[in-house]
Write a protein that holds these residues in place. Structure first.
Motif, short mmCIF file in Angstrom:
data_model
loop_
_atom_site.label_atom_id
_atom_site.label_comp_id
_atom_site.label_asym_id
_atom_site.label_seq_id
_atom_site.Cartn_x
_atom_site.Cartn_y
_atom_site.Cartn_z
N CYS A 57 21.27 9.65 69.00
CA CYS A 57 22.07 10.54 69.81
C CYS A 57 21.24 11.05 70.98
CB CYS A 57 22.57 11.73 68.96
SG CYS A 57 23.72 12.83 69.81
N LEU A 58 21.88 11.25 72.13
CA LEU A 58 21.21 11.84 73.28
C LEU A 58 21.34 13.36 73.24
CD1 LEU A 58 22.21 9.51 76.25
CD2 LEU A 58 19.93 9.79 75.29
N PHE A 59 20.27 14.05 73.62
CA PHE A 59 20.27 15.52 73.65
C PHE A 59 19.73 16.01 74.98
CE2 PHE A 59 20.69 14.93 69.16
CZ PHE A 59 21.27 16.08 68.67
N ASP A 60 20.27 17.15 75.42
CA ASP A 60 19.70 17.92 76.52
C ASP A 60 18.86 19.03 75.92
OD1 ASP A 60 20.99 16.63 78.82
OD2 ASP A 60 22.84 17.45 77.97
N GLY A 61 17.64 19.17 76.39
CA GLY A 61 16.80 20.22 75.82
C GLY A 61 15.50 20.35 76.57
N ALA A 83 12.10 9.80 61.87
CA ALA A 83 12.65 10.38 63.10
C ALA A 83 11.84 9.91 64.30
CB ALA A 83 12.65 11.89 63.04
N ILE A 84 12.53 9.69 65.41
CA ILE A 84 11.90 9.42 66.70
C ILE A 84 12.61 10.27 67.75
CG2 ILE A 84 11.32 7.70 68.43
CD1 ILE A 84 11.52 5.56 66.29
N VAL A 85 11.85 11.10 68.45
CA VAL A 85 12.39 11.92 69.54
C VAL A 85 11.56 11.60 70.78
CG1 VAL A 85 12.89 14.25 70.35
CG2 VAL A 85 13.04 13.73 67.90
N MET A 86 12.20 11.01 71.78
CA MET A 86 11.47 10.57 72.97
C MET A 86 12.24 10.94 74.24
SD MET A 86 10.12 6.79 71.82
CE MET A 86 9.14 6.66 73.30
N PRO A 87 11.52 11.26 75.32
CA PRO A 87 12.20 11.57 76.59
C PRO A 87 12.76 10.31 77.23
CG PRO A 87 9.82 11.59 76.88
CD PRO A 87 10.05 11.41 75.41
N VAL A 88 13.92 10.46 77.87
CA VAL A 88 14.52 9.38 78.66
C VAL A 88 14.83 9.93 80.05
CG1 VAL A 88 15.37 8.01 76.74
CG2 VAL A 88 16.78 9.88 77.60
N GLU A 89 15.76 9.33 80.76
CA GLU A 89 16.02 9.74 82.14
C GLU A 89 16.89 11.01 82.19
OE1 GLU A 89 19.04 6.91 80.67
OE2 GLU A 89 16.86 6.83 80.85
N ASP A 90 16.88 11.65 83.38
CA ASP A 90 17.74 12.80 83.68
C ASP A 90 17.47 13.99 82.76
OD1 ASP A 90 19.00 11.30 85.67
OD2 ASP A 90 20.49 10.51 84.25
N GLY A 91 16.23 14.14 82.31
CA GLY A 91 15.86 15.29 81.49
C GLY A 91 16.44 15.27 80.09
N ARG A 92 16.90 14.12 79.65
CA ARG A 92 17.48 14.02 78.32
C ARG A 92 16.48 13.39 77.34
NH1 ARG A 92 23.83 12.20 79.31
NH2 ARG A 92 24.56 14.28 79.92
N TRP A 93 16.84 13.49 76.07
CA TRP A 93 16.00 12.99 74.99
C TRP A 93 16.85 12.12 74.06
CZ3 TRP A 93 10.79 14.70 74.47
CH2 TRP A 93 10.42 15.65 75.42
N HIS A 132 20.94 20.51 72.88
CA HIS A 132 22.40 20.37 72.91
C HIS A 132 22.77 18.89 72.96
CE1 HIS A 132 22.60 24.68 73.75
NE2 HIS A 132 21.67 24.47 74.68
N PRO A 133 23.61 18.41 72.05
CA PRO A 133 23.98 17.00 72.06
C PRO A 133 24.77 16.62 73.30
CG PRO A 133 25.34 18.22 70.49
CD PRO A 133 24.27 19.17 70.96
N ALA A 134 24.44 15.47 73.88
CA ALA A 134 25.14 14.98 75.07
C ALA A 134 26.26 14.01 74.68
CB ALA A 134 24.16 14.29 76.01
N GLY A 135 26.52 13.87 73.40
CA GLY A 135 27.56 12.98 72.90
C GLY A 135 27.50 12.96 71.38
N ARG A 136 28.23 12.04 70.78
CA ARG A 136 28.22 11.91 69.34
C ARG A 136 27.15 10.91 68.91
NH1 ARG A 136 32.17 14.00 66.34
NH2 ARG A 136 31.73 12.49 64.68
N PRO A 137 26.50 11.15 67.77
CA PRO A 137 25.56 10.15 67.25
C PRO A 137 26.28 8.84 66.92
CG PRO A 137 25.30 12.28 66.14
CD PRO A 137 26.56 12.37 66.94
N VAL A 138 25.57 7.76 67.09
CA VAL A 138 26.08 6.43 66.78
C VAL A 138 25.24 5.85 65.66
CG1 VAL A 138 26.52 4.11 67.66
CG2 VAL A 138 26.89 6.09 69.14
N GLY A 139 25.90 5.47 64.55
CA GLY A 139 25.18 4.96 63.39
C GLY A 139 25.08 3.45 63.37
N TYR A 140 24.10 2.96 62.62
CA TYR A 140 23.89 1.52 62.48
C TYR A 140 23.42 1.26 61.07
CZ TYR A 140 22.73 -3.22 64.00
OH TYR A 140 22.69 -4.58 64.15
#
Length: 301
Positions: A57-61, A83-93, A132-140
């Protein structure tokens, strides 16, 4: 080669002449079934299934406290949640949580954050509680390690080359798929640049070799997992001894930068797995040093 066009009004199959057919259709490749239907020999398969699942899931934080660029909790037999929490573009994680299939991360944002409370370290949940979640988590759920041995079919399949996940699919929780694809592209490029044009069989062996380090890492990490099944599960005295040693390596990762760097380079395919066994510095620190666990409290700004 027989094709059936999609998205047209004519579903009739048609023949297409080809000197070389490349299968890059991924984990769900049907080439083994097609070979069998044509009267050929499908490849032998090596499989290791742990029944793991993950969700992303993408998060803003805000960024984590100083000195931290993210969180990485590698699952293991005694602590199967990761768990893996890593920064991506536009200030999201991007946040990925993983666990056994009977303890799969949920697809509801609130439950997803609460699931992180079960991790062996509180840091990801502490951070997620303020994001804050930027969408819904996607499972696999399709996470089995599966290697199809097209390299053993010989010259009878000289017009076929199978690459990517269609040849070697890894547990995606380790994040090695794109790296293996890049290594495979390099291996094929080198083979094709040789003075003598390589056969499809030679190229297939290059595909196998390119994916071998990742296969060794993924199956080595997954074999000790509770409930691991398949003919690629590593058993016996040597496997148990190696597992005990790697457990000591992982115990030193949080507090020893030398062991941590070596383990990271192997996991991310920057170094071959044997370096964990052949580096004198890593051996000495792993076997003689005292592990320093990760502090439970995050550093303060």
């Amino acid at each position: 080669m027989t094709l059936r066009e999609r998205g047209t009004g004519d579903p009739a199959p048609r023949e297409l002449a080809a000197d070389l057919v490349v299968d890059a259709t991924g984990r769900a490749s049907r080439t083994p079934q097609w070979l069998a239907a044509l009267g050929g020999t499908p490849p032998a398969e090596e499989v290791l299934e742990t029944g793991r699942a993950y969700a992303s899931c993408l998060f803003d934080g805000d960024a984590p406290p100083r000195g931290l660029r993210g969180f990485y909790i590698v699952p293991e037999a005694t602590a199967p949640l990761g768990a893996i929490v890593m920064p991506v573009e536009d200030g999201r994680w991007t946040v990925t949580l993983s666990g056994p299939r009977d303890l799969a991360p949920p697809n509801d944002p609130g439950a997803f954050v609460e699931f992180a409370h079960r991790l062996p370290h509180p840091a990801p949940h502490t951070w997620l509680s303020t994001a804050h979640p930027a969408g819904r988590p996607v499972g696999y759920r399709h996470t089995a390690n599966r290697r199809r041995r097209y390299d053993r079919l010989g010259r009878d399949h000289g017009g076929l080359l199978v690459v990517g996940d269609a040849a070697c699919a890894l547990n995606p929780v380790y994040g090695q798929g794109l790296s293996v694809a890049a290594l495979t592209a390099l291996a094929l490029s080198r083979a094709l640049a040789a003075p003598r044009t390589p056969t499809a069989h030679t190229l297939q062996r290059a595909v196998l070799r390119a994916a071998a380090p990742a296969w060794d890492v993924a199956t080595g990490a997954d074999s000790p997992m509770p409930g691991a099944t398949g003919n690629a599960v590593r058993t016996g005295p040597t496997a148990r001894l190696l597992t005990r040693y790697l457990d000591r390596v992982r115990a030193h990762v949080p507090g020893d930068p030398v062991v941590c760097t070596a383990n990271r380079d192997v996991l991310f395919l920057l170094a071959p797995p044997r370096t964990l066994l052949t580096s004198p510095r890593v051996l000495r620190r792993t076997l003689l040093g005292t592990p320093v666990p990760t502090p439970r409290d995050l550093p303060t700004p």
